[in-house]
Design a protein around this motif. Sequence first.
Motif, PDB file in Angstrom:
ATOM      1  N   ARG A  18       0.841  -1.192   0.000  1.00  0.00           N
ATOM      2  CA  ARG A  18       0.000   0.000   0.000  1.00  0.00           C
ATOM      3  C   ARG A  18       0.878   1.244   0.000  1.00  0.00           C
ATOM      4  O   ARG A  18       2.004   1.232   0.510  1.00  0.00           O
ATOM      5  CB  ARG A  18      -0.916   0.010   1.224  1.00  0.00           C
ATOM      6  CG  ARG A  18      -1.941  -1.113   1.236  1.00  0.00           C
ATOM      7  CD  ARG A  18      -2.891  -0.944   2.400  1.00  0.00           C
ATOM      8  NE  ARG A  18      -3.713   0.245   2.246  1.00  0.00           N
ATOM      9  CZ  ARG A  18      -4.876   0.261   1.587  1.00  0.00           C
ATOM     10  NH1 ARG A  18      -5.334  -0.842   1.020  1.00  0.00           N
ATOM     11  NH2 ARG A  18      -5.565   1.369   1.488  1.00  0.00           N
ATOM     12  N   MET A  19       0.350   2.334  -0.563  1.00  0.00           N
ATOM     13  CA  MET A  19       1.121   3.573  -0.618  1.00  0.00           C
ATOM     14  C   MET A  19       1.392   4.127   0.777  1.00  0.00           C
ATOM     15  O   MET A  19       2.434   4.722   1.034  1.00  0.00           O
ATOM     16  CB  MET A  19       0.380   4.618  -1.450  1.00  0.00           C
ATOM     17  CG  MET A  19       0.497   4.431  -2.948  1.00  0.00           C
ATOM     18  SD  MET A  19       2.162   4.725  -3.577  1.00  0.00           S
ATOM     19  CE  MET A  19       2.291   6.495  -3.490  1.00  0.00           C
ATOM     20  N   PHE A  20       0.440   3.945   1.702  1.00  0.00           N
ATOM     21  CA  PHE A  20       0.650   4.447   3.054  1.00  0.00           C
ATOM     22  C   PHE A  20      -0.235   3.661   4.012  1.00  0.00           C
ATOM     23  O   PHE A  20      -1.173   2.976   3.604  1.00  0.00           O
ATOM     24  CB  PHE A  20       0.353   5.948   3.155  1.00  0.00           C
ATOM     25  CG  PHE A  20      -1.016   6.336   2.666  1.00  0.00           C
ATOM     26  CD1 PHE A  20      -2.108   6.345   3.516  1.00  0.00           C
ATOM     27  CD2 PHE A  20      -1.202   6.698   1.347  1.00  0.00           C
ATOM     28  CE1 PHE A  20      -3.360   6.698   3.064  1.00  0.00           C
ATOM     29  CE2 PHE A  20      -2.456   7.062   0.878  1.00  0.00           C
ATOM     30  CZ  PHE A  20      -3.542   7.062   1.738  1.00  0.00           C
ATOM     31  N   ASN A  21       0.100   3.730   5.306  1.00  0.00           N
ATOM     32  CA  ASN A  21      -0.642   2.957   6.310  1.00  0.00           C
ATOM     33  C   ASN A  21      -2.050   3.509   6.492  1.00  0.00           C
ATOM     34  O   ASN A  21      -2.317   4.689   6.258  1.00  0.00           O
ATOM     35  CB  ASN A  21       0.109   2.958   7.645  1.00  0.00           C
ATOM     36  CG  ASN A  21       0.281   4.365   8.210  1.00  0.00           C
ATOM     37  OD1 ASN A  21      -0.682   5.073   8.422  1.00  0.00           O
ATOM     38  ND2 ASN A  21       1.524   4.757   8.461  1.00  0.00           N
ATOM     39  N   THR A  22      -2.948   2.650   6.897  1.00  0.00           N
ATOM     40  CA  THR A  22      -4.324   3.064   7.185  1.00  0.00           C
ATOM     41  C   THR A  22      -4.732   2.472   8.541  1.00  0.00           C
ATOM     42  O   THR A  22      -5.503   1.512   8.605  1.00  0.00           O
ATOM     43  CB  THR A  22      -5.289   2.589   6.083  1.00  0.00           C
ATOM     44  OG1 THR A  22      -5.110   1.170   5.909  1.00  0.00           O
ATOM     45  CG2 THR A  22      -5.026   3.287   4.770  1.00  0.00           C
ATOM     46  N   PRO A  23      -4.222   3.029   9.637  1.00  0.00           N
ATOM     47  CA  PRO A  23      -4.549   2.487  10.962  1.00  0.00           C
ATOM     48  C   PRO A  23      -6.042   2.604  11.249  1.00  0.00           C
ATOM     49  O   PRO A  23      -6.695   3.569  10.845  1.00  0.00           O
ATOM     50  CB  PRO A  23      -3.728   3.356  11.917  1.00  0.00           C
ATOM     51  CG  PRO A  23      -3.413   4.589  11.143  1.00  0.00           C
ATOM     52  CD  PRO A  23      -3.343   4.189   9.714  1.00  0.00           C
ATOM     53  N   GLU A  24      -6.585   1.604  11.933  1.00  0.00           N
ATOM     54  CA  GLU A  24      -8.023   1.576  12.204  1.00  0.00           C
ATOM     55  C   GLU A  24      -8.414   2.503  13.346  1.00  0.00           C
ATOM     56  O   GLU A  24      -9.525   3.047  13.369  1.00  0.00           O
ATOM     57  CB  GLU A  24      -8.467   0.143  12.520  1.00  0.00           C
ATOM     58  CG  GLU A  24      -8.366  -0.792  11.329  1.00  0.00           C
ATOM     59  CD  GLU A  24      -8.888  -2.179  11.647  1.00  0.00           C
ATOM     60  OE1 GLU A  24      -9.428  -2.371  12.763  1.00  0.00           O
ATOM     61  OE2 GLU A  24      -8.765  -3.071  10.789  1.00  0.00           O
ATOM     62  N   THR A  25      -7.528   2.679  14.306  1.00  0.00           N
ATOM     63  CA  THR A  25      -7.863   3.498  15.475  1.00  0.00           C
ATOM     64  C   THR A  25      -6.765   4.519  15.751  1.00  0.00           C
ATOM     65  O   THR A  25      -5.597   4.317  15.377  1.00  0.00           O
ATOM     66  CB  THR A  25      -8.055   2.634  16.727  1.00  0.00           C
ATOM     67  OG1 THR A  25      -6.855   1.885  16.970  1.00  0.00           O
ATOM     68  CG2 THR A  25      -9.221   1.670  16.531  1.00  0.00           C
ATOM     69  N   LEU A  26      -7.136   5.578  16.424  1.00  0.00           N
ATOM     70  CA  LEU A  26      -6.186   6.590  16.855  1.00  0.00           C
ATOM     71  C   LEU A  26      -5.510   6.164  18.152  1.00  0.00           C
ATOM     72  O   LEU A  26      -6.128   5.533  19.002  1.00  0.00           O
ATOM     73  CB  LEU A  26      -6.913   7.920  17.102  1.00  0.00           C
ATOM     74  CG  LEU A  26      -7.519   8.612  15.882  1.00  0.00           C
ATOM     75  CD1 LEU A  26      -8.554   9.636  16.334  1.00  0.00           C
ATOM     76  CD2 LEU A  26      -6.438   9.278  15.060  1.00  0.00           C
ATOM     77  N   LYS A  27      -4.242   6.499  18.283  1.00  0.00           N
ATOM     78  CA  LYS A  27      -3.568   6.288  19.560  1.00  0.00           C
ATOM     79  C   LYS A  27      -4.035   7.361  20.545  1.00  0.00           C
ATOM     80  O   LYS A  27      -4.485   8.432  20.135  1.00  0.00           O
ATOM     81  CB  LYS A  27      -2.047   6.366  19.364  1.00  0.00           C
ATOM     82  CG  LYS A  27      -1.489   5.217  18.546  1.00  0.00           C
ATOM     83  CD  LYS A  27       0.024   5.099  18.671  1.00  0.00           C
ATOM     84  CE  LYS A  27       0.742   6.290  18.104  1.00  0.00           C
ATOM     85  NZ  LYS A  27       2.207   6.072  18.002  1.00  0.00           N
ATOM     86  N   PRO A  28      -3.920   7.112  21.826  1.00  0.00           N
ATOM     87  CA  PRO A  28      -4.383   8.107  22.802  1.00  0.00           C
ATOM     88  C   PRO A  28      -3.541   9.381  22.824  1.00  0.00           C
ATOM     89  O   PRO A  28      -4.003  10.422  23.272  1.00  0.00           O
ATOM     90  CB  PRO A  28      -4.306   7.374  24.139  1.00  0.00           C
ATOM     91  CG  PRO A  28      -3.356   6.244  23.916  1.00  0.00           C
ATOM     92  CD  PRO A  28      -3.483   5.858  22.479  1.00  0.00           C
ATOM     93  N   GLU A  29      -2.286   9.305  22.341  1.00  0.00           N
ATOM     94  CA  GLU A  29      -1.408  10.475  22.433  1.00  0.00           C
ATOM     95  C   GLU A  29      -0.396  10.468  21.284  1.00  0.00           C
ATOM     96  O   GLU A  29       0.108   9.414  20.874  1.00  0.00           O
ATOM     97  CB  GLU A  29      -0.661  10.480  23.773  1.00  0.00           C
ATOM     98  CG  GLU A  29       0.159  11.724  24.005  1.00  0.00           C
ATOM     99  CD  GLU A  29       0.710  11.798  25.417  1.00  0.00           C
ATOM    100  OE1 GLU A  29       1.417  12.782  25.717  1.00  0.00           O
ATOM    101  OE2 GLU A  29       0.436  10.877  26.223  1.00  0.00           O
ATOM    102  N   TYR A  30      -0.101  11.670  20.768  1.00  0.00           N
ATOM    103  CA  TYR A  30       0.910  11.853  19.721  1.00  0.00           C
ATOM    104  C   TYR A  30       1.780  13.053  20.100  1.00  0.00           C
ATOM    105  O   TYR A  30       1.334  13.981  20.772  1.00  0.00           O
ATOM    106  CB  TYR A  30       0.260  12.122  18.360  1.00  0.00           C
ATOM    107  CG  TYR A  30      -0.527  10.962  17.800  1.00  0.00           C
ATOM    108  CD1 TYR A  30       0.085   9.970  17.039  1.00  0.00           C
ATOM    109  CD2 TYR A  30      -1.888  10.865  18.046  1.00  0.00           C
ATOM    110  CE1 TYR A  30      -0.650   8.914  16.519  1.00  0.00           C
ATOM    111  CE2 TYR A  30      -2.634   9.808  17.535  1.00  0.00           C
ATOM    112  CZ  TYR A  30      -2.008   8.832  16.775  1.00  0.00           C
ATOM    113  OH  TYR A  30      -2.733   7.779  16.277  1.00  0.00           O
ATOM    114  N   ASP A  31       3.006  13.039  19.610  1.00  0.00           N
ATOM    115  CA  ASP A  31       3.882  14.193  19.820  1.00  0.00           C
ATOM    116  C   ASP A  31       3.394  15.396  19.013  1.00  0.00           C
ATOM    117  O   ASP A  31       3.492  16.537  19.471  1.00  0.00           O
ATOM    118  CB  ASP A  31       5.325  13.855  19.411  1.00  0.00           C
ATOM    119  CG  ASP A  31       5.944  12.789  20.304  1.00  0.00           C
ATOM    120  OD1 ASP A  31       5.536  12.705  21.486  1.00  0.00           O
ATOM    121  OD2 ASP A  31       6.820  12.047  19.828  1.00  0.00           O
ATOM    122  N   VAL A  32       2.903  15.118  17.814  1.00  0.00           N
ATOM    123  CA  VAL A  32       2.407  16.179  16.928  1.00  0.00           C
ATOM    124  C   VAL A  32       1.144  15.688  16.231  1.00  0.00           C
ATOM    125  O   VAL A  32       1.088  14.542  15.771  1.00  0.00           O
ATOM    126  CB  VAL A  32       3.456  16.568  15.852  1.00  0.00           C
ATOM    127  CG1 VAL A  32       2.879  17.619  14.898  1.00  0.00           C
ATOM    128  CG2 VAL A  32       4.739  17.079  16.491  1.00  0.00           C
TER     129      VAL A  32
END
Length: 414
Positions: A18-32
């Motif tokens: 695939r050209m890019f990932n398609t995660p099913e769920t959001l993580k609870p926290e991101y740096d940006v």
Amino acid sequence: MPHRLLKFAFSKEYPEPRMFNTPETLKPEYDVVIIGGGGHGLAAAYYLAKEHGITNVAVLEQGYIGGGGTGRNTSIIRSNYLTPEGARFYQTSVDLFQDLSRDLNLNLFYSERGHFTLAHSPASLRTQRWRAEVNQHLGISSRLVGPEFIKEQIPEIDLSCGGHQPPIHGALYHPPGAIARHDAVAWGYARGASQRGVEIHQKTAVTDIEIRDGAIAGVHTDKGFIKTKKVLSAVAGWTTHITRMVGLRTPLVIHPLQALVTEPVKPWLNAIVVSASLHVYVSQSSRGELVAGASLDPYELISMRSTLDFAEGLGGHMLELFPCLGEAKVLRQWAGLCDMTPDFSPIMGTTPIKGFYIDSGWGTWGFKATPVSGMTMASTLARDEDHELIRAFNLSRFEQFDLVGEKGAASVGH
């Protein structure tokens, strides 16, 4: 399709990644968290990961990647701007574009054509001479050319404009002027960012942004809440929706801008032609389509609906320049949103809200700035300090009355 090729396509032995990932769920926290999955947002994510090692990044796109301004433009790239700040900024973007296919390992169909800004009067010719001199002083390749050179490079042009408009007296010629595939740019940055660990979430709308003690605390989406201390808004014509969430005032006004494309024809236009007097800009794509646009619609409106009035007006002016197009059929037309600033320069960088960064005010000149915007915003996010190339574009300039007046090179000049 040949049977052997079809067998190859469905073979499990040669799966196409695939050209890019398609995660099913959001993580609870991101740096940006980057709001906006267009060229600018994806480029910022790419350079954050590549240049600064920041990979815990989520790109949130309410629709599909590249479906906003990135997919609704005429793909013209140039750097013949009037101000020192604008010239340095856009020349850096041209330099990045020239090597971008190699950097992203994807053919972006980048093609140098030469950019002609036509002058239809002695007064307009004096303006183009002024621009050429400023460009040369700033190290930008531009020069004034006469009707003979224009006719030699573009034999099909009618220098008299059919007698319906003032004739062409000359032009500002910018040899590095180029075009590229806008969708390939978006997908290339998306793949590059994804390969480095960035998450791209399509069909994910931001509903609110949480601020605590004057600083970013998180982002509310239709798929849940995300903790983060840094948010970049890179949503172009939807910027006023996002700034309203954080209580930030900007001088942006939103106008629709329309464009059209003809059916593919045999290649004949190996240049980019712009006429500010006729409000026309046109080039020919690698597939043979003529891609053309006009000036902004005169009303302030957040709408991407196209109109018959635009197609009729633009079609008439194109025929004045190129009578040979009388039988060309319009394949489709579309509209995009232009977030305009009073001085026709972008709004970029840090804001009074700690952890909230803005990349906006792109008007009609956003696509050509995609690489440099991504690079400079990534640096700004990583260091929490405006990159030197965008310091003059900070939102604070409107409060300080220190504008970067770029209207002469940005208005309809594409």
